[in-house]
Design an enzyme around this catalytic site. Sequence first.
Site, mmCIF file in Angstrom:
data_model
loop_
_atom_site.group_PDB
_atom_site.id
_atom_site.type_symbol
_atom_site.label_atom_id
_atom_site.label_comp_id
_atom_site.label_asym_id
_atom_site.label_seq_id
_atom_site.Cartn_x
_atom_site.Cartn_y
_atom_site.Cartn_z
ATOM 1 N N SER A 142 41.263 35.788 8.514
ATOM 2 C CA SER A 142 40.955 34.375 8.335
ATOM 3 C C SER A 142 42.114 33.628 7.684
ATOM 4 O O SER A 142 43.198 33.553 8.247
ATOM 5 C CB SER A 142 39.660 34.225 7.538
ATOM 6 O OG SER A 142 39.242 32.887 7.505
ATOM 7 N N ASP A 299 42.495 27.017 10.681
ATOM 8 C CA ASP A 299 43.013 28.218 10.023
ATOM 9 C C ASP A 299 43.444 29.241 11.069
ATOM 10 O O ASP A 299 43.239 29.035 12.275
ATOM 11 C CB ASP A 299 41.992 28.782 9.037
ATOM 12 C CG ASP A 299 40.715 29.282 9.688
ATOM 13 O OD1 ASP A 299 40.455 28.916 10.850
ATOM 14 O OD2 ASP A 299 39.972 30.044 9.040
ATOM 15 N N ASP A 301 42.461 32.017 12.405
ATOM 16 C CA ASP A 301 41.558 32.512 13.453
ATOM 17 C C ASP A 301 40.710 31.394 14.040
ATOM 18 O O ASP A 301 39.812 31.636 14.845
ATOM 19 C CB ASP A 301 40.684 33.665 12.951
ATOM 20 C CG ASP A 301 39.658 33.237 11.924
ATOM 21 O OD1 ASP A 301 39.987 32.339 11.122
ATOM 22 O OD2 ASP A 301 38.555 33.798 11.898
ATOM 23 N N ASP A 303 38.321 29.349 13.108
ATOM 24 C CA ASP A 303 36.881 29.127 12.966
ATOM 25 C C ASP A 303 36.600 28.019 11.946
ATOM 26 O O ASP A 303 35.457 27.588 11.806
ATOM 27 C CB ASP A 303 36.138 30.414 12.603
ATOM 28 C CG ASP A 303 36.576 31.027 11.271
ATOM 29 O OD1 ASP A 303 37.538 30.520 10.658
ATOM 30 O OD2 ASP A 303 35.959 32.026 10.862
#
Length: 568
Positions: A142, A299, A301, A303
């Site tokens: 993340s 960010d 990733d 999400d």
Amino acid sequence: MTVQELYEQWLSHVGQEEKQELLSIAENQEEISDRFYRGLEFGTGGMRGVLGIGSNRMNIYTVGRATQGFANYLKKRCEGQPSIAIAYDSRNKSRLFAEVTACVMAANGITAHIYEELMPTPSLSYAVRELGCDAGVVVTASHNPARYNGYKAYGSDGSQIPPETADEVLAEMEKTDYFAEVKKLDFQQGLDQGLIHWIPQSLIDQYIDRVMQESVTPGICKDAGLKVVYTPLNGAGNRCVRRVLEKAGVEHVTVVPEQELPDGNFPTCPYPNPEIPQALELALALCRKEEADLLLATDPDCDRVAVSVRDSGQYYSISGNEMGVLLLDYICKARLAKGTMPQNPVAVKSIVSTRLAQAVAEKYGVAMVNVLTGFKFVGEVILGLERLGEEQRFIFGFEESCGYLSGGYVRDKDAVNASLLAVEMAAYYKREGLTLWQVLNGIFAELGFYRNTVKSYEFEGEDGMHRMSGMMTSLRQSPPQEIGGSSVVAVSDYFTSLRRENGGETPIDLPKSNVLEYQLADGCTVIVRPSGTEPKIKIYYSFVADSPDKLDALETVYVKSGAGLLGV
């Protein structure tokens, strides 16, 4: 086995390059201890750790062992031949760890579907559901610093696995030797044998099309003259977010060039968290140059998305809580106006997210459900509605950490979806001559001045883990009588599932979680929660007052007092 014995065992089994890394720390007992004093924890958030060699590090051996444990679980629980979907982000070794995951699954007779390119985390949730898989894995850490990577595990419903599943996978992992008991198959062999499949481009296209179906006011961006600056922070969001913005009709999108291409070293923002101002310095400079209306920052990733807006020539960061309130208000207002609001609509937020969202929901007749931190709990609410044939009642879910979702097509927060909603909302109000900053302040003036502040305290290494555990134990054994000069009138312990108030106890109907919540006499709340993915304790403050100045005063007093709870 002692730390030193584990070190020597790994030294005798790893490859030559990894062996050199271990030999380089041979005289550093503190480093050896930190690498081997435990195995990486595996929970509902999967596992996450610093890259390197050792049982307490992210490497091909810890990933292989986790995957073998997950495979053992799937073979026991699934009928027929199980299948799994796999995705990964731009972090160092993400592609390698994803391929290791596919190879171990294939060696266990589990069909693995893997993306050929890095993709946003929500696309993994989508692939699990669309391909009818029994599970999913996405390799990501993340928004952690570059030295981290991680491994998130998903169930057949597209949500991250629940606590009971994580416990079973962990039990299987702990029975598995890192080296002798992890089954392996060459990646190309897996492809040739039909045990590994590339996820086709058509599924990516379907995912984008499904995101577009979440448009609340289709066509609102066309000819709105909206100017957007976007940064993927060298992560996985670039292609998908830009495709959605183009489809939405946003004609002026400028991408931060230094942060456009995938780079796991994150050279311009060592801590690639869009909530942190330093990560957005380049993007805001570009905003000023372009006189952009809106900044979107996803960010690594993809999400989560952070938003900044222009008002009177200045740029203001919209917090995750504030954006959640704005989006909920916009969705309700626009859907009611268009006649697309379902009967008995439902919204969902985490317990640490702003109570202002509750007030917005009540204004529009929307039922607000509060869940524990972790978007899997939002997914569980959607799943419950789906089982009743009422999935359409879900209109929005959010967490204070910039995670949002407006549809049940995935069961995780989706920054691609949220980016679409953000530009639509900005265009919607721009046509009315309003900025999002003005709209937000209008909501405050109408419903009350709320502020949510989060403070994090890091505790690295073995000693840090023990310190955090001791702090939570101490708070349970000796609960504070007052915080910031205000009496504690109720204590909710989500680990014991009990709320204590006025000398009595009432049950809390939520899964057990290591969280303590203090309700104060002045209407403020303080929540203490160890992070499930990082070596830190977070304190969440929720303030409400009748003016911004009073909020400032409350924040100053409470943050100082809250740190005292931890003795830091």
